[in-house]
Design an enzyme around this catalytic site. Structure first.
Site, PDB file in Angstrom:
ATOM      1  N   GLY A  36     -50.440 -32.342  -7.832  1.00 44.84           N
ATOM      2  CA  GLY A  36     -49.700 -32.985  -8.924  1.00 44.84           C
ATOM      3  C   GLY A  36     -48.462 -33.710  -8.434  1.00 44.84           C
ATOM      4  NE  ARG A  95     -41.916 -31.114 -17.651  1.00 44.37           N
ATOM      5  CZ  ARG A  95     -42.375 -29.942 -18.100  1.00 44.37           C
ATOM      6  NH1 ARG A  95     -43.670 -29.682 -18.065  1.00 44.37           N
ATOM      7  NH2 ARG A  95     -41.543 -29.024 -18.547  1.00 44.37           N
ATOM      8  NE  ARG A 114     -21.690 -22.251  10.254  1.00 42.87           N
ATOM      9  CZ  ARG A 114     -21.240 -23.179  11.096  1.00 42.87           C
ATOM     10  NH1 ARG A 114     -19.951 -23.223  11.424  1.00 42.87           N
ATOM     11  NH2 ARG A 114     -22.077 -24.057  11.619  1.00 42.87           N
ATOM     12  CG  ASN A 129     -17.203 -23.688  18.841  1.00 40.25           C
ATOM     13  OD1 ASN A 129     -16.352 -24.332  18.248  1.00 40.25           O
ATOM     14  ND2 ASN A 129     -18.322 -23.309  18.267  1.00 40.25           N
ATOM     15  NE  ARG A 155       5.520 -17.657  22.806  1.00 38.15           N
ATOM     16  CZ  ARG A 155       5.280 -16.535  22.143  1.00 38.15           C
ATOM     17  NH1 ARG A 155       4.294 -16.476  21.274  1.00 38.15           N
ATOM     18  NH2 ARG A 155       6.021 -15.464  22.338  1.00 38.15           N
TER      19      ARG A 155
END
Length: 457
Positions: A20, A24, A326, A379, A433
């Site tokens: 089909g 719709r 994830r 990464n 730093r």
């Protein structure tokens, strides 16, 4: 997925009608590939058919059939093409060539009925092997609103006297509430002959699959109906119907999770995937979404508004709120991923913690590591992904950037605000730093100067 209680004496083939156009759905995606619980509805159905013992599977396709062909590639499913949409009997007949060497029971069903169960398929096929040996067995159902379904006129024992499409039914026949699902079992020795004898002298001018029942009866054979629930054979033809089936599936899965020992604080707000695995004594807070490929071990807690996909959560691990796991995320026992932390293709060892506002990607994090707020593993360089390794017991200070590929030794400390581009030895302190410079009185002088420039305001 359950297995049939009694194996069939005859081999089983299935013919899935999916030719089909599905107009719709208003979609470029083939109707039967729209997902329920993260899995295309056709694949739900094929899994049930496999569970019933189907040794041969043919999917009949038409418009956009190449999408279906790609979706089942490599799974042993045969594809048959119906190039003209001439009705369900004509569609089923297109499977003849693929099953030319098959002798057994064939079940014809529809690709947009993902909830058809293994047990029902097996029960329908087994009906042909009963002592009364019917030629055709049809799956019927009794919906709340029979609407325009075809009707099954049958005796109390299931013997079918007539099958009639709604368009061709009389008012008396339309008053019958036993409807035809279209799922039909026939031996292939009879199926092709019956299908080839079907005509199209009806209101729609189509070759209807149910007409094989009347042809069998005309030969003096028996045709019978067995029943199932309306929800199981609900066809999906629109987005609204897809949503209804999704909600029904989710409702059943939530009940199953709780029956198996998980606590869902607000069940209606939790969304599972088709393959979600939940252990005992797991607590799932409101508004949690499980994508495909998630396993949660005993005693874990998934806090509110978390999203998990392709992740493995270990025993008594703690996730969220507002965490995102994830694909490739693996959390060890008693590990912790807190609010607004994203983990991708990374393993956290036992008791490791990333409590807030961090991204941990392509990483190996050892047992007992503490990752401070705002830490990220850098990464990706725009072309390739690189890994970060953090040894057991290391401490990563807040707002640190670990530029992969890089390794932090066991027990090392990375001071807050560091940008680490080189490996850090075990038990070392990495301080990356600039030196702090203080200019006494500078702020007061600056404010005075700016105020004067602004006109003293």
């Amino acid at each position: 997925m359950s297995q049939p209680d009694t194996p069939l004496a005859a081999p089983l083939a299935v013919i899935v009608l999916a030719a089909g156009k599905g107009t719709r759905m208003k979609s470029d995606l083939h109707k039967v590939l729209h997902p329920v619980a993260g899995r295309p509805m056709l694949l739900h159905l094929l899994a049930s058919l496999d569970g019933a013992g189907a040794s041969r599977r043919v999917v009949v396709v038409g418009a956009s059939g190449e999408q279906v062909e790609a979706a089942v590639a490599g799974s042993g499913v045969d594809i048959a093409w119906q190039h003209e949409q001439l009705g369900t009997a004509h569609a089923a007949l297109q499977a003849k060539a693929a099953l030319a060497d098959f002798d057994g029971i064939a079940i014809v069903c529809f690709g947009d009925t993902p909830l058809l169960s293994t047990d029902t398929v097996a029960r329908l096929a087994a009906r042909l092997e009963a002592e009364d040996a019917p030629m055709v067995a049809v799956l019927g159902f009794r919906p709340a609103d029979a609407a325009a379904y075809g009707r099954v006129i049958a005796d109390a024992d299931g013997t079918i006297r007539k099958m009639v499409e709604y368009k061709d039914a009389s008012e008396q026949e339309r008053a019958v509430d036993l409807c035809n699902s279209g799922v039909t079992a026939v031996r292939t020795a009879d199926l092709w002959r019956l299908l080839e004898a079907v005509g199209n002298d009806n209101a729609a001018g189509e070759y209807y699959l149910p007409d094989i029942v009347m042809l069998a009866i005309a030969e003096g054979a028996r045709a019978v109906a067995i029943e199932t629930g309306a929800d199981e054979v609900a066809g999906i033809n629109s987005r609204a119907e897809l949503a209804v089936v999704e909600e029904g599936w989710q409702a059943q899965r939530r009940l199953r999770a709780m029956a198996e020992g998980a606590s869902l604080i607000a069940p209606d707000t939790v969304w599972f995937s088709h393959d979600t695995v939940i252990g005992r004594d797991v607590t799932i807070e409101p508004n949690v979404v499980f994508g495909p490929g998630v396993s949660v071990a005993d005693g874990a807690v998934i806090h509110a508004f978390s999203h998990l996909e392709g992740a493995t959560v270990g025993p008594r691990a703690d996730v969220g709120p507002y965490a995102r796991l994830r694909p490739g995320a693996v959390l060890g026992a008693k590990s912790r991923v807190g609010n607004f932390v994203e983990v991708k293709k990374a393993t956290l060892g036992e008791g490791a913690k990333a409590n807030h506002l961090s991204y941990i990607g392509d990483a190996e994090v050892g047992a007992g590591v503490n990752i401070g707020a705002g830490t990220i593993t850098c990464n990706y360089d725009g072309f390739f992904k690189y890994r970060t390794t953090i040894g057991a017991g290391a401490f990563i200070g807040s707002n640190s950037a670990l530029v992969a590929p890089v390794s932090i030794g066991a027990g090392a400390i990375v001071a807050a605000g560091s940008v680490v581009t080189k490996d850090v030895a075990a038990d070392a302190l990495a301080l990356v730093r600039p030196a702090q410079v203080e200019k006494r009185g500078w702020a007061a002088q600056f404010r005075a100067l700016m105020t004067a420039r602004k006109g003293g305001k």
